[in-house]
Scaffold this active site. Structure first.
Site, mmCIF file in Angstrom:
data_model
loop_
_atom_site.group_PDB
_atom_site.id
_atom_site.type_symbol
_atom_site.label_atom_id
_atom_site.label_comp_id
_atom_site.label_asym_id
_atom_site.label_seq_id
_atom_site.Cartn_x
_atom_site.Cartn_y
_atom_site.Cartn_z
ATOM 1 N N GLU A 270 0.863 -1.312 0.019
ATOM 2 C CA GLU A 270 -0.060 -0.007 0.050
ATOM 3 C C GLU A 270 0.821 1.167 -0.109
ATOM 4 O O GLU A 270 0.418 2.152 0.649
ATOM 5 C CB GLU A 270 -1.041 0.231 1.299
ATOM 6 C CG GLU A 270 -2.245 -1.263 1.085
ATOM 7 C CD GLU A 270 -3.092 -0.988 2.190
ATOM 8 O OE1 GLU A 270 -2.967 -0.132 3.234
ATOM 9 O OE2 GLU A 270 -4.115 -1.706 2.044
ATOM 10 N N GLU A 393 -5.522 -8.449 -0.241
ATOM 11 C CA GLU A 393 -6.020 -8.220 0.880
ATOM 12 C C GLU A 393 -7.532 -8.097 0.526
ATOM 13 O O GLU A 393 -7.923 -7.005 -0.307
ATOM 14 C CB GLU A 393 -5.614 -6.865 1.555
ATOM 15 C CG GLU A 393 -4.189 -7.193 2.146
ATOM 16 C CD GLU A 393 -3.813 -5.972 3.096
ATOM 17 O OE1 GLU A 393 -4.583 -5.544 3.622
ATOM 18 O OE2 GLU A 393 -2.622 -5.730 3.184
HETATM 19 O O1 AHR Z 1 -4.916 -5.875 7.018
HETATM 20 C C1 AHR Z 1 -4.983 -5.093 8.014
HETATM 21 C C2 AHR Z 1 -4.294 -3.700 7.389
HETATM 22 O O2 AHR Z 1 -5.173 -3.282 6.129
HETATM 23 C C3 AHR Z 1 -2.949 -4.040 6.567
HETATM 24 O O3 AHR Z 1 -1.750 -3.851 7.316
HETATM 25 C C4 AHR Z 1 -2.942 -2.948 5.622
HETATM 26 O O4 AHR Z 1 -2.077 -3.323 4.241
HETATM 27 C C5 AHR Z 1 -4.265 -2.771 5.271
HETATM 28 O O5 AHR Z 1 -4.467 -1.397 5.071
#
Ligand code: AHR
Length: 600
Positions: A270, A393
């Site tokens: 990110e 994610e």
């Molecule tokens: O999964 C939790 C968080 O969400 C992770 O650390 C990050 O990559 C995202 O913003």
């Protein structure tokens, strides 16, 4: 004179900072044009900046809605590219005025071979995911390595194919050297991403050993925040080279003779987010990713590398970030990442479950938009290479997201992001599984975020583990989605969702395994009040017997499981449908997710 109003201008300083900001646009004090007004959400170091501008075309309620949406980092919608116009439903869905849902299956008509890495997961050094989750040396449930035996057997039987590690936001401040070598010499480090103490008792070698025990592959995250391309290449050398070099010999000195041969690597996390340690511009990141990729490939040319795409459609730089990054590193990477967390917070969906259950279609739109950018850059570069996507994610996440739920207060293994999932969350996760299946032609890796304790399908306590509601649709995907993804024709009645248009009540995805002839069908019934009859039309050959038939449903959409009542929301056996004259007919209950598997 035109009035002044505050307009969202830029930044969220930290992921997970979306909730709880107090005040609406009209509350913000604008005295002159270009004033910058900062709004501090409940959670620690987050800030939203608004710039005062003349009120123009947006009516106040719309503007407020936009601002509220923009304030929602990780929310399921929020910018016009997601809900900007009428929504093209991802399901093949000609108008259907009949009450019967017709599904046409032809095993010769497939979307893509299913890469099992589509149903991977994620373990971050965050809260109790690693410590107390998978590694708990003091526990009566742990083995000699400190690994929780109950967790090992659960993950092993789920057959999770790939697990991303060690972050997440965590990775952008992580020095991998702190986590290798004799345990007694490893430093206690303050993890600034989650304000927590990392004892470093679990590091790269422990993770590799754990992956071997549970039968999964690592998807290694690299620190491209505070870390350098040289350090990234050193980790590749440590993991993948046999011997005779500085870092491979260090691994041997640490007692590991055989190289791990880790194939898949994420170039940072990110990096578009102002909350990310080492956040930078798209061009800067694209150049750093290119450098890292080159150095890593000098060490091991066989690597598969994933560049950081946008953190989600809520980002002001959504898609533009992806384009600029790829202009720098397209030729050096194999995949691009996407992230998305869905919410049913009143501020986002109005708490309207029928809207929430349609959000998987928005995931499909995000995938389509990101694919379009990849292919645009491919065209610019006249590249023969087509990138794949790593949706590394995805999940529902909106309750345990701010305040103490996201701040470790310098503790070891604090209870962070321990979201409790209910039935409606599980239904959407089922829909998200269906969407990933339908996009399997371009999404080759995806990770349910995360796996244990932290926004997870599995929770642990001192005495055992608990399957949360979302465990079931994820587990069904792992067990029954095999072979190739079927290109189904689905005719379903629809309902209207504001700014999405007509959404099918019934969402169906399926797989066919040419190796054993088994067919798996996954059905989300978004209708909150009515069951729907499905008629499966087997176009080339009718299947054999029903091997599996399960449904997840209930009357209370907010029901959840606890250690005291672990089966409160659990699958029920579903009447096995019979097949006559090339058709199988069955009824799925209101508010349900169903899986049926047939033999050849
Ligand atoms: O999964 C939790 C968080 O969400 C992770 O650390 C990050 O990559 C995202 O913003």
């Amino acid at each position: 004179m035109a009035s002044l109003a505050a307009k969202f201008s830029s930044s969220l300083e930290r992921a997970g900072s979306n909730e709880g900001w107090t005040g609406s646009t009209s509350d913000l004090a604008c005295s002159s044009r270009n004033d910058v007004v900062n709004v501090y959400p409940k959670m620690g170091r987050s800030r939203l900046s608004f710039t005062c501008e003349e009120n123009t075309d947006m009516s106040s309620p719309d503007r407020r809605r936009f601002l509220q949406q923009a304030a929602s980092a990780g929310m399921a919608w929020g910018v016009s590219s997601v809900f900007g116009g009428s929504f093209l439903c991802a399901q093949t869905s000609p108008p259907n005025t009949s009450d019967i849902v017709r599904v046409y299956v032809d095993s010769r008509r497939v979307i893509a071979p299913l890469d099992r890495n589509l149903f991977g997961s994620f373990l971050e050094h965050l809260g109790r995911a690693i410590y107390e989750g998978i590694y708990d040396p003091g526990s009566k449930l742990s083995d000699a390595n400190g690994f929780r035996k109950d967790v090992i057997s659960e993950i092993r039987q789920m057959e999770v194919p790939i697990i991303r590690y060690p972050g997440g936001n965590f990775v952008s401040g992580y020095n991998w050297l702190d986590g290798v070598g004799p345990k007694e010499s490893r430093p206690r480090v303050l993890d600034k991403a989650w304000d927590s103490i990392n004892t470093n008792q679990f590091g790269t070698n422990e993770f590799m050993a754990w992956c071997k025990v549970v039968g999964t592959q690592p998807l290694m995250g690299l620190n491209l925040g505070t870390g350098t391309p040289e350090e990234a290449a050193a980790l590749v050398e440590y993991c993948n080279l046999d011997q005779g070099t500085k870092w491979s010999d260090l691994r041997r000195k640490h007692g590991i003779a055989e190289p791990y041969k880790v194939k898949n690597w994420c170039l940072g996390n990110e990096m578009d987010g102002p909350w990310q340690i080492g956040h930078m511009t798209a061009t800067e990141y694209g150049m750093k990713a290119q450098d890292a990729a080159r150095q890593m490939r000098y060490v091991d040319p066989s690597l598969q590398l994933i560049a950081c795409g946008s953190s989600g459609p809520f980002m002001p730089t959504y898609l533009e970030w992806d384009r600029e990054v790829l202009e720098q590193c397209y030729d050096y990477v194999d995949g691009l990442s996407l992230h998305r967390y869905f919410t049913n917070a009143p501020a986002d969906t109005g708490g309207d479950t029928s809207k929430f259950l349609a959000m998987n279609l928005s995931m499909e739109q995000q995938i389509a938009e990101t694919v379009a950018v990849c292919d645009l850059v491919r065209g610019h570069k006249r590249s023969p290479k087509q990138l794949w996507l790593s949706f590394d994610e995805w999940n529902v996440w909106y309750r345990a997201r701010s305040g103490d739920a996201a701040n470790g207060h310098h503790q070891e293994a604090p209870h962070l992001l321990e979201e409790v999932y209910n039935l409606e969350d599980a239904l959407l996760v089922g829909g998200l599984v269906n969407s990933l299946l339908r996009k399997a032609n371009r999404v080759k890796v995806a990770c349910l975020a995360q796996l244990i304790n932290v926004i997870a399908p599995i929770s642990t306590n001192a005495n055992g583990l608990l399957r949360q509601t979302i465990y079931y649709p994820y587990d069904w995907a792992l067990q029954y989605a095999r072979g190739s993804v079927l290109n189904l024709l689905v005719e379903s009645p629809t309902y209207e969702v504001v700014k999405m248009g007509q959404v099918p009540y019934v969402d169906v995805a399926g797989t066919f395994n040419p190796e054993d002839g088994k067919v798996g069908i996954f059905v989300l019934n978004r209708d909150l009040s009515k069951p729907h009859v499905l008629e499966i039309n087997w176009q080339d050959k009718a299947p054999g017997q029903v091997l599996v038939s399960n449904v997840l449903t209930g009357t209370d959409l907010k029901a959840f499981n606890t250690f005291e009542s672990p089966q409160h929301v659990a699958p029920q056996a579903f009447a096995k449908p019979s097949t006559n004259g090339g058709r199988s007919k069955f009824e799925v209950p209101a508010r349900s997710y169903t899986v049926i598997q047939w033999s050849a």
